[in-house]
Design an enzyme around this catalytic site. Structure first.
Site, PDB file in Angstrom:
ATOM      1  N   GLY A 176     138.687  86.121  53.107  1.00 46.92           N
ATOM      2  CA  GLY A 176     137.278  85.770  53.264  1.00 46.92           C
ATOM      3  C   GLY A 176     136.480  86.065  52.021  1.00 46.92           C
ATOM      4  N   ALA A 177     137.056  85.776  50.855  1.00 43.20           N
ATOM      5  CA  ALA A 177     136.484  86.230  49.584  1.00 43.20           C
ATOM      6  C   ALA A 177     135.391  85.322  49.028  1.00 43.20           C
ATOM      7  CB  ALA A 177     137.602  86.358  48.536  1.00 43.20           C
TER       8      ALA A 177
ATOM      9  N   SER B  77     134.320  97.501  62.451  1.00 45.85           N
ATOM     10  CA  SER B  77     132.883  97.433  62.716  1.00 45.85           C
ATOM     11  C   SER B  77     132.499  98.608  63.593  1.00 45.85           C
ATOM     12  CB  SER B  77     132.559  96.115  63.435  1.00 45.85           C
ATOM     13  OG  SER B  77     131.277  96.139  64.024  1.00 45.85           O
TER      14      SER B  77
ATOM     15  N   GLY C 265     133.204  89.714  51.457  1.00 42.97           N
ATOM     16  CA  GLY C 265     134.365  89.379  50.642  1.00 42.97           C
ATOM     17  C   GLY C 265     133.981  88.989  49.230  1.00 42.97           C
TER      18      GLY C 265
ATOM     19  N   TYR D  66     134.547  89.870  70.684  1.00 40.40           N
ATOM     20  CA  TYR D  66     134.365  90.307  69.299  1.00 40.40           C
ATOM     21  C   TYR D  66     134.633  91.806  69.207  1.00 40.40           C
ATOM     22  CZ  TYR D  66     132.176  91.606  64.891  1.00 40.40           C
ATOM     23  OH  TYR D  66     131.938  92.138  63.640  1.00 40.40           O
TER      24      TYR D  66
END
Length: 310
Positions: free
Chosen positions: A24-25, A153, A30, A178
Site C-alpha cells: 500500500g505504498a 489499529s 504507505g 474491520y
C-alpha cells in the site's frame, strides 16, 4: 521516546544498504513510510494494487529526492495468486529483503468477497499479508537486521475473531469485521514472533499502529455513517500521514526495537503523538488464539512457513 523528547523521522538511522517492501505504498501511511525510508537511503519496493498510482508516487518522491531508490511492483493482497506472483518477482530480482512492512488495508466496505471467496477485509488485511510474509521469509532471513512490521489499529481492542463465521456469511457488520481483521493482524504479529523465537530465526516480528490518522482508508471503502464519521466529522482531530507513519517507521528502523513489541502513539488514548511501546489487547497475546488463527490461515491460503533454525 518520551513525551519531552519524541522520536521523529529525522532520527531514522542511515538505511543505505537496506531493502524494504511496503504494501500500500502509493498513498497515506504507505507513501509517508516510503518517502521517509527513501530519504534515509533505503531501497523501497512499492507493493501496490494500481501500478499507475505507484509510478505517480515514485514521481512525487523523486521530484523531492532526486536519486531515490524505488521500484514499483503490482500486489493485490485480496488475490492470493497476485501475492504469489509478487513474491516470485521479488525472489527473481533480490537476493535478500531486510524489512517487510505489512501496511495496506481496507476499512468497512459492504460485504464483499475476495478472489478466493474470503471476506474482503480479512482477506486483504490479514490473509494476504500472512501468505506474503511466509513467501518472503527466506529472503528476510538473509536480511540486515531483518524485521516484519505488521500494521494493526487501536480497533484491535474492540475486535473478536469470528472463528465460527470468519467470512460473515450469517451476520456481517462492516466495522465489526474491520475490527476482526485488525485483531488478526495483532494476533499474527505475536504468534509469528513466538515461532521465530522457537526456530532461532534472526527475523523480528513487530507490531505498529498509527493512532487516528487521516488517510483514504476512511473514505475509499466505507459507506454511510462510517464514512461520514471517520471521513468527515472526525477528520479535524486526525494526524497527518507523515506523523501517523512514525510508529511503523520506528518499528522498522530503530535499533532498540525488540521482537513482539507493539509501537503506537504516546498521546491520549494512543490517538496521536510520537512513537512509544504500547500494550496489545489480551486477546492478541493469547497463545491458543494465536495457534488457532495460524492454523486457520494456513488452511485458507495453503501457505506453510519454513523457518530457518538457528
Amino acid at each position: 521516546m518520551t513525551r519531552k523528547q519524541r522520536w521523529t523521522a529525522a532520527q531514522i538511522p542511515d538505511q543505505t544498504k537496506r531493502v524494504f517492501a511496503v504494501t500500500g505504498a502509493n498513498s497515506g501511511l504507505g507513501l509517508a513510510t516510503t518517502r521517509a525510508l527513501a530519504r534515509r537511503g533505503g531501497h523501497v519496493i512499492l507493493a501496490v494494487r494500481d501500478e499507475d498510482k505507484g509510478h505517480r508516487a515514485v514521481a512525487e518522491i523523486t521530484a523531492e529526492q532526486p536519486g531515490a531508490s524505488l521500484e514499483v511492483r503490482r500486489l493485490d493482497l485480496a488475490d492470493l495468486n497476485s501475492v504469489r506472483a509478487f513474491a516470485q518477482q521479488v525472489h527473481a530480482d533480490h537476493a535478500r529483503l531486510d524489512v517487510l512492512v505489512n501496511n495496506a488495508g481496507v476499512m468497512a466496505p459492504p460485504r464483499t468477497l475476495s478472489a478466493q471467496g474470503h471476506e474482503l477485509q480479512f482477506a486483504c488485511n490479514h490473509l494476504g499479508h500472512f501468505e506474503l510474509t511466509g513467501l518472503l521469509l527466506d529472503l528476510l532471513e538473509d536480511g540486515i537486521d531483518p524485521r516484519v512490521v505488521t500494521v494493526s489499529s487501536t480497533n484491535h481492542r474492540q475486535g473478536r475473531l469470528f472463528f465460527d463465521d470468519i467470512n460473515g456469511r450469517r451476520a456481517y457488520s462492516p466495522m465489526a469485521f474491520y475490527n476482526q481483521s485488525k485483531l488478526a493482524n495483532a494476533v499474527f504479529g505475536q504468534e509469528l514472533q513466538r515461532r521465530l523465537t522457537q526456530a532461532g530465526s534472526p527475523v523480528r516480528s513487530v507490531l505498529a499502529h498509527p493512532g487516528y490518522t487521516a488517510t483514504n482508508l476512511q473514505t475509499s471503502a466505507p459507506v454511510g455513517m462510517v464514512k461520514l464519521l471517520f471521513g468527515r466529522i472526525l477528520t479535524p482531530l486526525a494526524q497527518a500521514p507523515d506523523q501517523g507513519a512514525l510508529p511503523q517507521l520506528f518499528a522498522a528502523t530503530d535499533p532498540s526495537v525488540e521482537g513482539g513489541q507493539f509501537i503506537g502513539p504516546d498521546g491520549l488514548a494512543e490517538l496521536r503523538g510520537g512513537p512509544t511501546r504500547v500494550q496489545p489487547a489480551p486477546a492478541a497475546t493469547d497463545v491458543e488464539t494465536g495457534r488457532r488463527l495460524w492454523e486457520l490461515s494456513e488452511q485458507l491460503t495453503d501457505a506453510r512457513f519454513t523457518f530457518r533454525t538457528g
